[in-house]
Write a protein that holds these residues in place. Structure first.
Motif, PDB file in Angstrom:
ATOM      1  N   GLY A  99     -35.421 -31.669  -9.979  1.00  0.00           N
ATOM      2  CA  GLY A  99     -34.265 -31.577  -9.077  1.00  0.00           C
ATOM      3  C   GLY A  99     -33.613 -30.207  -9.113  1.00  0.00           C
ATOM      4  N   HIS A 100     -33.512 -29.639 -10.303  1.00  0.00           N
ATOM      5  CA  HIS A 100     -32.960 -28.287 -10.445  1.00  0.00           C
ATOM      6  C   HIS A 100     -33.805 -27.303  -9.620  1.00  0.00           C
ATOM      7  N   ALA A 101     -35.125 -27.407  -9.742  1.00  0.00           N
ATOM      8  CA  ALA A 101     -36.014 -26.500  -8.995  1.00  0.00           C
ATOM      9  C   ALA A 101     -35.912 -26.752  -7.489  1.00  0.00           C
ATOM     10  N   VAL A 102     -35.833 -28.019  -7.106  1.00  0.00           N
ATOM     11  CA  VAL A 102     -35.739 -28.347  -5.672  1.00  0.00           C
ATOM     12  C   VAL A 102     -34.429 -27.802  -5.100  1.00  0.00           C
ATOM     13  N   ALA A 103     -33.329 -27.924  -5.857  1.00  0.00           N
ATOM     14  CA  ALA A 103     -32.044 -27.390  -5.379  1.00  0.00           C
ATOM     15  C   ALA A 103     -32.130 -25.879  -5.184  1.00  0.00           C
ATOM     16  N   THR A 104     -32.829 -25.192  -6.080  1.00  0.00           N
ATOM     17  CA  THR A 104     -33.016 -23.745  -5.943  1.00  0.00           C
ATOM     18  C   THR A 104     -33.776 -23.430  -4.648  1.00  0.00           C
ATOM     19  N   LEU A 105     -34.825 -24.199  -4.385  1.00  0.00           N
ATOM     20  CA  LEU A 105     -35.585 -24.000  -3.142  1.00  0.00           C
ATOM     21  C   LEU A 105     -34.711 -24.261  -1.917  1.00  0.00           C
ATOM     22  N   LEU A 106     -33.921 -25.319  -1.958  1.00  0.00           N
ATOM     23  CA  LEU A 106     -33.076 -25.661  -0.802  1.00  0.00           C
ATOM     24  C   LEU A 106     -32.043 -24.565  -0.554  1.00  0.00           C
ATOM     25  N   ASP A 107     -31.430 -24.050  -1.606  1.00  0.00           N
ATOM     26  CA  ASP A 107     -30.426 -23.002  -1.427  1.00  0.00           C
ATOM     27  C   ASP A 107     -31.049 -21.699  -0.931  1.00  0.00           C
ATOM     28  N   GLU A 163     -29.830 -35.064  -8.851  1.00  0.00           N
ATOM     29  CA  GLU A 163     -29.669 -33.702  -9.362  1.00  0.00           C
ATOM     30  C   GLU A 163     -29.451 -32.718  -8.206  1.00  0.00           C
ATOM     31  N   VAL A 164     -30.224 -32.884  -7.160  1.00  0.00           N
ATOM     32  CA  VAL A 164     -30.074 -31.998  -5.994  1.00  0.00           C
ATOM     33  C   VAL A 164     -28.682 -32.172  -5.395  1.00  0.00           C
ATOM     34  N   GLY A 165     -28.234 -33.426  -5.262  1.00  0.00           N
ATOM     35  CA  GLY A 165     -26.908 -33.691  -4.694  1.00  0.00           C
ATOM     36  C   GLY A 165     -25.811 -32.984  -5.489  1.00  0.00           C
ATOM     37  N   ALA A 166     -26.000 -32.908  -6.813  1.00  0.00           N
ATOM     38  CA  ALA A 166     -24.980 -32.282  -7.656  1.00  0.00           C
ATOM     39  C   ALA A 166     -25.079 -30.764  -7.641  1.00  0.00           C
ATOM     40  N   ARG A 167     -26.209 -30.238  -7.191  1.00  0.00           N
ATOM     41  CA  ARG A 167     -26.457 -28.807  -7.349  1.00  0.00           C
ATOM     42  C   ARG A 167     -26.385 -27.977  -6.080  1.00  0.00           C
ATOM     43  N   VAL A 168     -26.876 -28.466  -4.948  1.00  0.00           N
ATOM     44  CA  VAL A 168     -26.987 -27.574  -3.780  1.00  0.00           C
ATOM     45  C   VAL A 168     -25.616 -27.106  -3.332  1.00  0.00           C
ATOM     46  N   THR A 169     -25.602 -25.916  -2.747  1.00  0.00           N
ATOM     47  CA  THR A 169     -24.345 -25.275  -2.407  1.00  0.00           C
ATOM     48  C   THR A 169     -23.555 -26.073  -1.373  1.00  0.00           C
ATOM     49  N   ILE A 170     -24.229 -26.609  -0.351  1.00  0.00           N
ATOM     50  CA  ILE A 170     -23.500 -27.477   0.574  1.00  0.00           C
ATOM     51  C   ILE A 170     -24.247 -28.790   0.693  1.00  0.00           C
ATOM     52  N   PRO A 171     -23.544 -29.850   1.066  1.00  0.00           N
ATOM     53  CA  PRO A 171     -24.122 -31.181   0.904  1.00  0.00           C
ATOM     54  C   PRO A 171     -25.237 -31.553   1.881  1.00  0.00           C
TER      55      PRO A 171
END
Lengths: 404, 404
Positions: free
Chosen positions: A325-333, A360-368
């Motif tokens: 999830g941490h890696a996916v959030a990085t990709l999404l941002d 994890e992504v929900g808690a991490r990405v810059t916007i929802p």
């Protein structure tokens, strides 16, 4: 077309004809069965031009008339579809522990799909011979059906330079290797195009062309395996990078205090969710049996134990999901794709990984309202499918088979 | 053209004419002064077509004849160049602590460059009025010189949706804001195009069009400021993402045990190298004077003290450089650009940041011959230059000014 200083190329009429042939071919792929009038109405080409283009494509045996007559207002129309019989395209996916071979027809239908457990971590010469032998058997099988091979692409878990040289493939342990040239030699200079590409890039291509997300122009395929790779599609085109090796996500450092990684640093994504790390954590008894040579049975055991609620296994999957999830959030941002697909070894484990990844992504990405996370529908061998699809893409990019 | 299912559009003759007009325009921009014969030889267009296209562009006052005659074999030729006088394009960069306005002519030459220290963190209505007032003064100045405005683009430090709505701009504290519509209203529906875009995207565009790396099709501009943004160019085109908000790198988490970030997590890139964090560490006495409203004097102090060898300041810059290097290595592995440019607040600090960034990248990237790291040559206001350049790009993409 922004800022392409110096790259300007004028349109000429040969280009226009080839472009229009590919426009018709792609239209029929997406909308078959369809009539010449449908094509004219949707592409903006006039009917006489469409008629001439269709005749050309029929002669090249890329299209065929289905003989069906549609019920509609006005004259009955002859319907067109892709010609599936004369051609085949082949992809071979090389992993640390196995190879997968796939052949498809022009419409993307699978003609065969073979998996061979086969450690490729020995000397490169032996690996080249193994790949060539498998390619030879696949080619023999489909040419035996009277098909012409449009192309063969080998998917490798490593960096592939623009000249198809493998530059860095630590999981199979190859040094710099001119795989394409060696395969061409081993296959005795075949008439079809032989290519080599990164496995995650090809998995993303397959996803976009034939997977469940074919209409999504911005996506990432996260290919799980011994290491993790990211195949990135931006505006319908693969993001390859300035040197052809974008998508290296395995050594994204998530925590400088994390577990040791094969690269010498700590806390890399591979060190949490690569198959060796995952198996070590989920199946601690496996290591006692010596090194794993084929991960498929281990993945099956993890799935079975997770399904039975085994605490060690589900705990390991929750931990892996959080890191993923941490890696996916990085990709999404960074890339803002519409969807991130979990493929390769992540796909069978997705029922347990996905909830944690999403949290994890929900808690991490810059916007929802970022892109969503989904599971690849292609199953294992997505990169092999992508390898085969690459030849079809070349056809649709204008490398049409010659008129007979 | 890969996998653009359903997106096929046929070429028609109107498109070909417009395409060829832009081909000639871009050729002249890159190679002026040049002759009609040069254009024909390099673009593959025949001489009669080039002649007709050039006449069209002369009538639109996009090109002019220089009257110079070149010495060469054969007939003397009339040379062509971009017409710099009739048009201007305007960009305004909005930051948390200041605005920068830039106007350029068709050739990219700066007509004016203004900086206003002006905290924009108040109510959005006041910010819109401030931006509109500055825009009005710039437009008044260049139209007073007899120029027609090709377009105005406002660069904001936040997420901008495809409809030019600002979705998320925490550093200026705006809520969702339809900035474009409000500006159009405040500027009384001007005849020129008004647009809003992300500041890092526009800085990257400027870099690629007019900066020192104009010929590099794959680059990232890392725009330092109160927060950090990444403007990404892939194959000569800005990577915008599926929802138009790629390049969010400020909350890339480098260390879960790191310092607190404004987002509520720990160890984000912004929490190490954003201006508030950097000033807090390099100039610990500044916080005692109350909140900083304009960071320019603080950056000047940091540069002066670093130049004098102040241990606190150089220590803070070494720490910041290492964290920035971690982020740059992530970009290099994922996107494989040919160059990563340090811009915005990173540019004046580059003499102290760059060695540490390079060392950290060298230790981190997956393979050694990755893209290089360099300093933006555009100076502060790169995003404003990019905002102005956007209007020129629109012209070169076929939005040509009408024939008079």
């Amino acid at each position: 077309m922004i800022g392409t200083r110096g790259a300007a190329q004028a349109a000429d009429l040969t280009d226009v004809r080839t472009t229009n042939l590919t426009v018709v071919l792609r239209y029929v792929r997406a909308h078959a069965p369809c009539s010449r009038a449908d094509i004219a109405a949707s592409t903006g080409l006039n009917k006489a031009t469409v008629s001439s283009l269709v005749t050309d494509l029929l002669e090249r045996r890329l299209l065929r008339e289905t003989g069906l007559v549609a019920n509609r207002i006005g004259r009955p129309a002859t319907m067109l579809t892709l010609e599936s019989r004369p051609y085949a395209a082949v992809g071979i996916e090389v992993a640390a522990d196995h190879m997968t071979a796939v052949a498809i027809d022009l419409a993307g239908e699978r003609l065969l799909s073979w998996r061979r457990a086969s450690p490729l971590t020995g000397p490169p010469g032996k690996a080249v011979a193994a790949v060539a032998a498998l390619a030879g058997r696949v080619v023999g099988k489909v040419t035996g059906q009277g098909r012409q091979i449009l192309g063969l692409t080998v998917a490798v878990p490593g960096l592939v330079a623009a000249d198809d040289t493998v530059r860095f493939a630590p999981h199979v342990g190859w040094p710099e290797l001119d795989l394409r040239a060696q395969l061409v030699k081993a296959l005795r200079r075949p008439a079809y195009d032989v290519a080599v590409d990164n496995d995650a890039n090809l998995a993303a291509l397959a996803e976009q062309r034939d997977g469940g997300y074919a209409d999504i122009p911005d996506l990432v395929h996260l290919l799980g395996g011994v290491g993790v790779g990211a195949g990135i599609i931006v505006e319908g085109r693969p993001l390859r990078g300035g040197h052809g090796r974008a998508g290296q996500i395995g050594h994204l450092q998530l925590d400088p205090g994390g577990p040791e990684c094969g690269c010498g640093r700590r806390g890399c994504l591979d060190a949490y969710v690569g198959l060796p790390a995952l198996v070590r954590r989920a199946l601690p008894d496996t290591a006692a049996d010596g090194p794993v040579v084929d991960y498929a049975p281990e993945i099956e055991r993890i799935v079975a134990l997770a399904g039975a609620g085994d605490a060690t296994v589900t705990g390991a999957l929750v931990e892996a999901g959080a890191r993923l999830g941490h890696a996916v959030a990085t990709l999404l941002d960074l890339l803002d794709p519409r969807v991130v697909l979990l493929g390769g070894s992540f796909a069978p484990l997705a029922p347990w990984l996905l909830p944690t990844v999403e949290a994890e992504v929900g808690a991490r990405v810059t916007i929802p309202d970022a892109g969503r996370i989904a599971v690849s529908t292609l199953g294992p061998g997505a990169a092999a499918v992508g390898g085969a699809a690459r030849a079809l893409d070349r056809v649709e990019a204008g490398h049409l088979p010659a008129l007979p």
